[in-house]
Design a protein around this motif. Structure first.
Motif, PDB file in Angstrom:
ATOM      1  N   LYS A   1       0.835  -1.214   0.000  1.00  0.00           N
ATOM      2  CA  LYS A   1       0.000   0.000   0.000  1.00  0.00           C
ATOM      3  C   LYS A   1       0.864   1.256   0.000  1.00  0.00           C
ATOM      4  O   LYS A   1       0.550   2.234  -0.691  1.00  0.00           O
TER       5      LYS A   1
ATOM      6  N   ARG B   1       2.255   1.746  -3.481  1.00  0.00           N
ATOM      7  CA  ARG B   1       1.210   2.194  -4.393  1.00  0.00           C
ATOM      8  C   ARG B   1       0.883   3.672  -4.184  1.00  0.00           C
ATOM      9  O   ARG B   1       0.714   4.427  -5.146  1.00  0.00           O
TER      10      ARG B   1
ATOM     11  N   LYS C   1       3.645   5.780  -5.690  1.00  0.00           N
ATOM     12  CA  LYS C   1       3.510   5.830  -7.149  1.00  0.00           C
ATOM     13  C   LYS C   1       2.426   6.817  -7.550  1.00  0.00           C
ATOM     14  O   LYS C   1       2.574   7.569  -8.512  1.00  0.00           O
TER      15      LYS C   1
END
Length: 83
Positions: free
Chosen positions: A70, A73, A76
């Motif tokens: 998580k 992510r 990103k």
């Protein structure tokens, strides 16, 4: 050990060498024992681990993996929004 009045013989040297070897061996045994005492809490013994402990460890590893996933992510997504 060596005085002007005493002569050292080969037998004396052999005895002295044996005594030194014994002292070194004793010191090595003490070091090994100390090492085992210091690292004992970190030894893993599979016979003493219970099923509940294995499950708890498995869930902790899985949870750590999911949290890491998580975080990666979200990082990103932060870089995608800025570009």
């Amino acid at each position: 050990m060596n005085t002007p009045n005493e002569k050292i013989t080969l037998d004396d040297l052999l005895l002295w060498k044996q005594e030194l070897k014994k002292q070194i061996e004793d010191q090595q045994q003490k070091l090994i024992k100390s090492y085992h005492i210091l690292t004992e809490p970190f030894n893993f013994n599979p016979e003493q681990s219970s099923l509940l402990k294995k499950l708890t460890t498995g869930f902790a590893i899985f949870d750590g993996f999911m949290i890491g996933f998580k975080i990666i992510r979200k990082i990103k997504n932060i870089f995608r929004r800025r570009m």
